[in-house]
Design a protein around this motif. Structure first.
Motif, mmCIF file in Angstrom:
data_model
loop_
_atom_site.group_PDB
_atom_site.id
_atom_site.type_symbol
_atom_site.label_atom_id
_atom_site.label_comp_id
_atom_site.label_asym_id
_atom_site.label_seq_id
_atom_site.Cartn_x
_atom_site.Cartn_y
_atom_site.Cartn_z
ATOM 1 N N LYS A 1 9.702 17.815 72.284
ATOM 2 C CA LYS A 1 8.962 17.751 71.033
ATOM 3 C C LYS A 1 8.092 19.003 70.946
ATOM 4 O O LYS A 1 7.398 19.349 71.901
ATOM 5 C CB LYS A 1 8.081 16.503 71.048
ATOM 6 N N CYS A 2 8.129 19.691 69.829
ATOM 7 C CA CYS A 2 7.331 20.913 69.661
ATOM 8 C C CYS A 2 5.860 20.556 69.557
ATOM 9 O O CYS A 2 5.484 19.652 68.827
ATOM 10 C CB CYS A 2 7.775 21.674 68.418
ATOM 11 N N LYS A 3 5.050 21.311 70.271
ATOM 12 C CA LYS A 3 3.614 21.057 70.284
ATOM 13 C C LYS A 3 2.992 21.424 68.944
ATOM 14 O O LYS A 3 1.981 20.877 68.534
ATOM 15 C CB LYS A 3 2.989 21.917 71.384
ATOM 16 N N SER A 4 3.633 22.356 68.249
ATOM 17 C CA SER A 4 3.052 22.847 67.017
ATOM 18 C C SER A 4 3.458 22.000 65.798
ATOM 19 O O SER A 4 2.610 21.584 65.026
ATOM 20 C CB SER A 4 3.459 24.306 66.810
ATOM 21 N N CYS A 5 4.774 21.748 65.632
ATOM 22 C CA CYS A 5 5.205 21.049 64.418
ATOM 23 C C CYS A 5 5.641 19.613 64.695
ATOM 24 O O CYS A 5 5.990 18.880 63.759
ATOM 25 C CB CYS A 5 6.335 21.816 63.730
ATOM 26 N N SER A 6 5.653 19.229 65.985
ATOM 27 C CA SER A 6 6.008 17.867 66.394
ATOM 28 C C SER A 6 7.464 17.496 66.137
ATOM 29 O O SER A 6 7.844 16.352 66.311
ATOM 30 C CB SER A 6 5.109 16.820 65.714
ATOM 31 N N VAL B 1 11.710 29.277 71.741
ATOM 32 C CA VAL B 1 10.985 29.344 70.474
ATOM 33 C C VAL B 1 11.447 28.156 69.647
ATOM 34 O O VAL B 1 12.662 27.913 69.539
ATOM 35 C CB VAL B 1 11.284 30.666 69.730
ATOM 36 N N CYS B 2 10.516 27.418 69.080
ATOM 37 C CA CYS B 2 10.870 26.214 68.332
ATOM 38 C C CYS B 2 11.856 26.554 67.211
ATOM 39 O O CYS B 2 11.624 27.471 66.423
ATOM 40 C CB CYS B 2 9.620 25.562 67.747
ATOM 41 N N ILE B 3 12.960 25.797 67.156
ATOM 42 C CA ILE B 3 13.986 26.104 66.158
ATOM 43 C C ILE B 3 13.552 25.656 64.765
ATOM 44 O O ILE B 3 14.166 26.019 63.769
ATOM 45 C CB ILE B 3 15.346 25.455 66.524
ATOM 46 N N HIS B 4 12.460 24.896 64.687
ATOM 47 C CA HIS B 4 11.977 24.438 63.381
ATOM 48 C C HIS B 4 10.866 25.332 62.824
ATOM 49 O O HIS B 4 10.893 25.707 61.668
ATOM 50 C CB HIS B 4 11.469 22.993 63.487
ATOM 51 N N CYS B 5 9.890 25.656 63.678
ATOM 52 C CA CYS B 5 8.708 26.368 63.151
ATOM 53 C C CYS B 5 8.458 27.719 63.824
ATOM 54 O O CYS B 5 7.469 28.392 63.518
ATOM 55 C CB CYS B 5 7.470 25.496 63.286
ATOM 56 N N GLU B 6 9.321 28.112 64.736
ATOM 57 C CA GLU B 6 9.180 29.388 65.438
ATOM 58 C C GLU B 6 7.958 29.470 66.329
ATOM 59 O O GLU B 6 7.494 30.567 66.669
ATOM 60 C CB GLU B 6 9.196 30.578 64.462
ATOM 61 N N TYR B 7 7.417 28.330 66.713
ATOM 62 C CA TYR B 7 6.330 28.334 67.695
ATOM 63 C C TYR B 7 6.870 28.879 69.016
ATOM 64 O O TYR B 7 7.908 28.437 69.501
ATOM 65 C CB TYR B 7 5.787 26.912 67.881
ATOM 66 N N HIS B 8 6.160 29.864 69.573
ATOM 67 C CA HIS B 8 6.589 30.463 70.834
ATOM 68 C C HIS B 8 5.976 29.708 72.009
ATOM 69 O O HIS B 8 4.769 29.785 72.226
ATOM 70 C CB HIS B 8 6.197 31.944 70.897
HETATM 71 ZN ZN ZN Z 1 7.859 23.682 66.056
#
Ligand code: ZN
Lengths: 285, 316
Positions: A29-34, A48-55
């Motif tokens: 689960k992405c920490k940034s966009c969940s 890198v998150c494939i949804h929000c590009e959080y590194h």
């Molecule tokens: Zn994300």
């Protein structure tokens, strides 16, 4: 063995990624966009998150594998180890903190240095490891930074340092502070030698690390969203007794204020570094 | 004058002496013998207190409201002093002072952190916490020193570089880092005195020197004891413990090989006698510069480089 145990043993997943125990598949689960995604997909996209590009924060080994030619990295001075010369104890003895960090990371300190090749270009590399005591700079990190600089002065190959550090290591007191002077002084000699130094500022780069070698590159590259500062946002909020604005001290903010040359996505970093080496590196042949 | 908590037994004796003096005046009884006795006791108590100071007590003296400040010391020890202002980029930062001076016949460039002695002064000086433009002013002056071959004298007295929004916007980290790098390469001698608080990178940014001297009751630290307590000890009330653990007193910093020597202060601390403090600093400057006047410029640079190159303790 549960999936969680297996994962922690493999140490594949960055501590920021929340692991979900869904049978049959491995998800994060992405920490940034969940949003949730396959670990495999996350790894394919350089963490890198494939949804929000959080590194996501990554390990030195991951960085090496994303950028440099396979098996080209030759570590230098991997055996230098920290010592507890102040016999420092806070909530835990410094000795114990070192042991724990060494066990967890399988490394002796918060930084690795060595030589590698980038599409056959020789490069001097230093990579900090935030998961080792917050990437803090004590005597060993200061010494390793200085030695890789000295290595570059001799072999004239470009120097890349990837920073990820909370700053000076308090457990080594004033000696940690002096590592700022030591590393910066060595960089003045690197400048004289005409060797390009690219500082790649990753999340987070703060305190004594940002106020020394991290901010002294010929070129500054920041990873998207990275926190880069002298004083941390919490210290500032306590001092001025108000909230800091959104995006304050992030990579994009530093670009806007002229402190970094570019903010580069992880997937584009290799090409950018190659371009820089080709345009700025020592002439071949 | 504000007293420090640990001086209380001393203050009580002083008060008693005052009482006896006024009593002998009004009642015409000769109390000289009695007064002399208590004065002797006071001196003993003072010596005793100041020979057993703990690190947190030394921190209190280093931060004393009447601690001699950079400008006052510079005026006291200079035969002539021309203050200079501004970084030529943004503004003049009152937290850093500097200029041209003649000290004991040596023409030098001087730079120092500047604190105030009351609230109004401290607000103007930002409590001695510079913004980036302060460090850039310091660098401008140091480059001038290099150009005209004038030794550099710096006085350190800051809680640290200012942690604020504008300071970050203008590149606090870059300004400090730049000074560290540039100071390493100057060929003129740099002599530094930690006169009060040596607070972290904000102190070091004018402290990459050939000789680093610490006043007896000054401190030099990677982080404030309060900051260390709240981050490492997870308890803001443990700053006394943190100040002892960090090894920040002049004696400890010399023992660790980071400072070169301790400059003794008048009994009871430098805040009682600024003139005496300025004389000690001046004597040290004169004796250091005598040494460096015979040294080759490239050797002076190399000495400073190697000094910092060798700092660090690790096992290989
Ligand atoms: Zn994300």
């Amino acid at each position: 063995m549960s999936i969680l145990d297996w994962l922690s043993k493999k140490q594949k997943v960055s501590p920021q990624a929340e692991k979900l125990n869904i049978p049959g598949d491995l998800w994060v689960k992405c920490k940034s966009c969940s949003e949730v995604m396959f670990i495999k997909d996350l790894e394919k996209s350089f963490k890198v998150c494939i949804h929000c590009e959080y590194h996501f924060r990554i390990t030195p080994d991951e960085r090496l594998s994303y950028l440099f030619d396979k098996k080209s990295f030759k570590e230098i001075d991997g055996g230098i180890k920290p010592i507890d010369f102040l016999e420092f104890t806070d909530t835990e003895p410094y000795k114990k903190r070192i042991e724990l960090a060494q066990k967890k990371s399988n490394r002796s300190e918060a930084m690795i240095i060595g030589e590698a090749t980038l599409n056959n270009h020789p490069i001097n590399v230093g990579i900090m490891d935030f998961s080792f005591m917050g990437g803090s700079m004590g005597s060993v990190v200061g010494e390793k930074v200085t030695r890789i600089i000295e290595n570059a002065i001799i072999n004239k190959a470009p120097l890349f340092i990837f920073t990820s550090s909370g700053g000076a290591r308090m457990q080594e007191g004033i000696t940690s502070l002096m590592q700022m002077a030591k590393t910066s002084a060595a960089l003045s000699r690197l400048s004289d030698a005409g060797v390009p130094y690219v500082s790649i500022l990753c999340d987070p780069t703060t305190g004594g690390t940002s106020a020394s070698f991290a901010m002294l590159g010929d070129i500054h590259i920041a990873e998207p969203g990275a926190l880069i500062s002298f004083a941390g946002p919490r210290v500032i909020e306590q001092t001025i007794r108000q909230k800091v604005p959104k995006g304050f001290q992030r990579a994009e903010f530093l670009l806007e204020h002229g402190m970094v040359d570019m903010v580069v996505k992880r997937k584009d970093l290799k090409q950018r570094l190659l371009d820089i080496v080709t345009l700025l590196g020592v002439q071949e042949g | 004058m504000n007293h420090l908590e640990f001086e209380k037994p001393l203050i009580e004796l002083y008060e008693k002496i005052e009482q006896l003096k006024s009593l002998s005046k009004t009642s015409e009884i000769n109390l000289d013998q009695e007064i002399e006795k208590i004065e002797k006791r006071a001196l003993m108590v003072k010596k005793d207190i100041y020979s057993h100071l703990t690190p947190p007590q030394i921190v209190q003296i280093a931060r004393h409201q009447n601690r001699p400040d950079s400008l006052s010391l510079l005026h006291l020890m200079s035969d002539s002093f021309v203050p200079l202002h501004g970084d030529r980029l943004f503004r003049d930062d009152p937290s850093i002072v500097g200029g041209l001076a003649s000290i004991g016949g040596h023409k030098v460039v001087v730079i120092g952190h500047q604190k105030g002695h009351d609230t109004k002064e401290n607000i103007y000086r930002n409590f001695g916490m510079p913004h980036p433009e302060g460090y850039r002013k310091a660098l401008r002056l140091m480059k001038m020193a290099e150009k005209f071959k004038r030794p550099i004298v710096t006085l350190i007295d800051t809680p640290g570089a200012y942690p604020g929004i504008e300071a970050e916007e203008r590149g606090q980290a870059e300004a400090i880092a730049r000074n560290l790098k540039e100071m390493a390469a100057f060929t003129v001698p740099i002599i530094t005195f930690v006169i009060g608080e040596g607070g972290s990178g904000g102190a070091l940014a004018i402290g990459v020197a050939n000789k680093v001297h610490m006043l007896e009751y000054s401190v030099y630290s990677v982080i404030s004891p309060e900051g260390c307590a709240s981050i490492l000890f997870r308890d803001a009330t443990k700053s006394d413990l943190a100040s002892a653990s960090l090894k920040i007193t002049s004696e400890d910093v010399v023992r660790l090989g980071i400072a070169d020597g301790v400059i003794a202060e008048p009994l009871g601390g430098g805040h009682h006698d600024w003139n005496a403090v300025s004389k000690c600093i001046k004597n040290q400057i004169v004796s250091d510069l005598k040494l460096y006047s015979k040294m080759d410029p490239s050797d002076i640079m190399e000495e400073r480089y190697q000094k910092f190159r060798n700092m660090g303790q690790y096992s290989s």
